[in-house]
Design a protein around this motif. Sequence first.
Motif, short mmCIF file in Angstrom:
data_model
loop_
_atom_site.label_atom_id
_atom_site.label_comp_id
_atom_site.label_asym_id
_atom_site.label_seq_id
_atom_site.Cartn_x
_atom_site.Cartn_y
_atom_site.Cartn_z
N PHE A 39 0.83 -1.20 0.00
CA PHE A 39 0.00 0.00 0.00
C PHE A 39 0.87 1.26 0.00
CE2 PHE A 39 -4.06 -1.99 2.03
CZ PHE A 39 -4.06 -2.96 1.06
N ASP A 40 1.73 1.41 0.99
CA ASP A 40 2.51 2.64 1.12
C ASP A 40 3.58 2.77 0.05
OD1 ASP A 40 0.94 3.00 3.39
OD2 ASP A 40 2.50 2.29 4.76
N ASP A 41 4.46 1.78 -0.06
CA ASP A 41 5.55 1.84 -1.03
C ASP A 41 5.02 1.86 -2.46
OD1 ASP A 41 7.06 1.63 1.25
OD2 ASP A 41 8.14 -0.18 0.67
N ALA A 42 4.02 1.04 -2.74
CA ALA A 42 3.45 1.00 -4.09
C ALA A 42 2.76 2.33 -4.41
CB ALA A 42 2.47 -0.16 -4.23
N SER A 43 2.02 2.89 -3.47
CA SER A 43 1.35 4.17 -3.70
C SER A 43 2.37 5.28 -3.93
CB SER A 43 0.45 4.53 -2.52
OG SER A 43 -0.66 3.66 -2.47
N ALA A 44 3.48 5.25 -3.20
CA ALA A 44 4.53 6.25 -3.38
C ALA A 44 5.14 6.19 -4.78
CB ALA A 44 5.63 6.06 -2.32
N GLU A 45 5.03 5.03 -5.42
CA GLU A 45 5.53 4.88 -6.79
C GLU A 45 4.41 5.01 -7.82
OE1 GLU A 45 8.34 1.80 -7.62
OE2 GLU A 45 9.26 1.98 -5.64
N GLY A 46 3.28 5.56 -7.40
CA GLY A 46 2.18 5.81 -8.32
C GLY A 46 1.30 4.60 -8.59
N LEU A 47 1.38 3.58 -7.75
CA LEU A 47 0.61 2.36 -7.94
C LEU A 47 -0.43 2.21 -6.82
CD1 LEU A 47 3.61 0.03 -8.81
CD2 LEU A 47 2.01 1.11 -10.40
N GLY A 48 -1.37 3.13 -6.77
CA GLY A 48 -2.36 3.16 -5.71
C GLY A 48 -3.46 2.13 -5.82
N ASP A 49 -3.54 1.40 -6.94
CA ASP A 49 -4.63 0.43 -7.10
C ASP A 49 -4.55 -0.73 -6.12
OD1 ASP A 49 -5.95 1.90 -8.98
OD2 ASP A 49 -5.23 0.74 -10.69
N PHE A 50 -3.35 -1.08 -5.64
CA PHE A 50 -3.26 -2.14 -4.63
C PHE A 50 -4.03 -1.71 -3.38
CE2 PHE A 50 1.01 -4.03 -6.19
CZ PHE A 50 0.35 -5.00 -6.91
N ALA A 51 -3.87 -0.46 -2.97
CA ALA A 51 -4.55 0.03 -1.77
C ALA A 51 -6.06 0.12 -1.97
CB ALA A 51 -3.98 1.39 -1.36
N ARG A 52 -6.50 0.20 -3.22
CA ARG A 52 -7.93 0.29 -3.50
C ARG A 52 -8.58 -1.07 -3.68
NH1 ARG A 52 -6.07 5.07 -5.91
NH2 ARG A 52 -5.62 4.16 -7.93
N GLY A 53 -7.79 -2.13 -3.77
CA GLY A 53 -8.40 -3.44 -3.91
C GLY A 53 -7.41 -4.55 -4.13
N ILE A 54 -7.29 -5.40 -3.13
CA ILE A 54 -6.48 -6.60 -3.24
C ILE A 54 -7.10 -7.63 -2.28
CG2 ILE A 54 -4.77 -6.02 -1.49
CD1 ILE A 54 -2.66 -7.14 -3.49
N VAL A 55 -7.20 -8.86 -2.72
CA VAL A 55 -7.84 -9.89 -1.89
C VAL A 55 -6.90 -11.08 -1.70
CG1 VAL A 55 -10.20 -9.26 -2.51
CG2 VAL A 55 -8.99 -10.95 -3.89
N VAL A 56 -7.07 -11.73 -0.57
CA VAL A 56 -6.33 -12.97 -0.29
C VAL A 56 -7.09 -14.10 -0.95
CG1 VAL A 56 -5.53 -14.56 1.49
CG2 VAL A 56 -5.37 -12.09 1.86
N VAL A 57 -6.40 -14.84 -1.80
CA VAL A 57 -6.99 -15.99 -2.50
C VAL A 57 -6.70 -17.28 -1.74
CG1 VAL A 57 -6.94 -17.30 -4.66
CG2 VAL A 57 -6.74 -14.81 -4.71
N ARG A 58 -5.52 -17.36 -1.18
CA ARG A 58 -5.10 -18.58 -0.46
C ARG A 58 -4.16 -18.17 0.66
NH1 ARG A 58 -3.09 -22.26 -4.54
NH2 ARG A 58 -5.31 -22.46 -4.84
N LEU A 59 -4.23 -18.91 1.75
CA LEU A 59 -3.38 -18.65 2.91
C LEU A 59 -2.90 -19.98 3.47
CD1 LEU A 59 -2.36 -16.89 5.37
CD2 LEU A 59 -4.62 -17.30 6.34
N SER A 60 -1.62 -20.06 3.76
CA SER A 60 -1.05 -21.24 4.39
C SER A 60 -0.11 -20.79 5.50
CB SER A 60 -0.27 -22.06 3.35
OG SER A 60 0.47 -23.09 3.97
#
Length: 142
Positions: A39-60
């Motif tokens: 969210f923070d590092d990606a947004s700082a590089e102009g990639l704010g879409d992660f902060a607007r939507g990302i889901v966990v598909v699988r967790l182990s």
Amino acid sequence: MGEYVTLVRPRWSDMDAFGHVNHANMVTLLEEARVPLLFDDASAEGLGDFARGIVVVRLSVDYRSPVVVNGHDIRVEITLNELKMASFTLGYRVHNGPSERDKVAVVASTTLAPYDLAAARPRRLTAAERDFLGSRIPGAES
């Protein structure tokens, strides 16, 4: 090759009756470890879409030993295990303290997918997002 390293501090409320981090709260600590990067590092590089939507598909989550709540940070090392067109998998090594010399207590992975909230469906990673993930998190190539 290194990994993306962050420190998180288990809270007293994360503790179970035995003084260990409760399993559900460990999942929250993994989330807290990846949020500054995605969210923070990606947004700082102009990639704010992660902060607007990302889901966990699988967790182990595999526990090797308990994580003790003692008021100290724990070290979380994150690697990119897999990078696909519409998802990526992060690997975690959680140390029972802030140093790489501290025992590895938890090994985990999360598969994540970018999500378009307006369309209510997963979406493909952009080329810029794929470049960001590949350059910021050491690990596997697609």
